[in-house]
Design a protein around this motif. Structure first.
Motif, PDB file in Angstrom:
ATOM      1  N   GLU A 125       0.837  -1.206   0.000  1.00  0.00           N
ATOM      2  CA  GLU A 125       0.000   0.000   0.000  1.00  0.00           C
ATOM      3  C   GLU A 125       0.870   1.254   0.000  1.00  0.00           C
ATOM      4  O   GLU A 125       0.708   2.127  -0.857  1.00  0.00           O
ATOM      5  N   ARG A 126       1.781   1.341   0.955  1.00  0.00           N
ATOM      6  CA  ARG A 126       2.708   2.482   0.982  1.00  0.00           C
ATOM      7  C   ARG A 126       4.150   2.001   1.138  1.00  0.00           C
ATOM      8  O   ARG A 126       4.997   2.295   0.322  1.00  0.00           O
ATOM      9  N   ASN A 196       1.476   5.485  -4.520  1.00  0.00           N
ATOM     10  CA  ASN A 196       0.643   5.644  -3.337  1.00  0.00           C
ATOM     11  C   ASN A 196       1.322   6.548  -2.321  1.00  0.00           C
ATOM     12  O   ASN A 196       0.678   7.291  -1.593  1.00  0.00           O
TER      13      ASN A 196
END
Length: 203
Positions: A125-126, A196
């Motif tokens: 995600e990050r 992201n």
């Protein structure tokens, strides 16, 4: 590493052909087939079984012998398989960037940069610690890059800890050159999703 990658590719590439052969062998071993070959009119009965089960035999022009009949089916099925379904593993694998001849004269599993980016975008995600990322790839996709995952999959005779550690190190360098990995002051390497990351930094 490359040898194992080549061997696994070749093994997986043969699976669909083995499935075809296995299915035809099942027909041959069915009680219905075994009973038919002992009856009067065995050839006609066996050809009808093949018509019913695999829609094959209508155009067969060989000898009226069930043994040759099933042999011709096997030959025809494998020939058609090589021309169509048998190419899916290789063609799709190359298209998505999983299979190539990079560094060898044989096809093997060797993901390109585009596939590595895709795996990161789909998994991270990050930010994610490198070893956690590699474990995620193994759990989700059965992809092996490091010694920890290789040890779970390979036999003791096949497992070479140093080779897989070196492979993991090469991957780390490669991801770093692509801007997808950072080694922070704590000494840990982290996979980053730059898109992201930028989104969160902005908002």
């Amino acid at each position: 590493m490359r040898e194992i990658s080549c061997e696994l590719y070749q093994e997986n590439n043969l699976l669909s052909a083995r499935a075809v052969e296995s299915y035809i062998s099942q027909i041959e071993n069915f009680e219905e087939w075994q009973r038919a070959i002992t009856e009067s009119g065995a050839f006609a009965r066996c050809r009808q079984i093949l018509k019913d089960r695999v829609l094959w035999g209508e155009d067969y022009e060989g000898p009226n012998d069930p043994v040759i009949l099933i042999k011709e089916l096997r030959s025809a099925a494998l020939k058609r398989h090589r021309q169509h379904v048998g190419n899916i593993h290789r063609n799709y694998g190359r298209e998505v960037g999983l299979i190539s001849k990079r560094g060898t004269i044989k096809l093997r599993y060797a993901p390109n940069d585009s596939l590595l980016r895709t795996l990161i975008f789909a998994t991270v995600e990050r930010r994610m610690e490198l070893n956690q990322f590699l474990n995620q790839l193994y759990q989700r996709y059965n992809l092996i890059f490091s010694d920890k995952e290789a040890e779970q999959f390979l036999s003791k005779n096949e497992f070479d800890k140093k080779a897989f550690q070196a492979n993991s190190h090469r991957l780390e360098q490669r991801l770093g050159s692509l801007g997808l990995l950072q080694r922070l002051s704590d000494g840990c390497a982290y996979i980053i999703n730059p898109y992201n990351q930028k989104f969160h930094d902005k908002y």
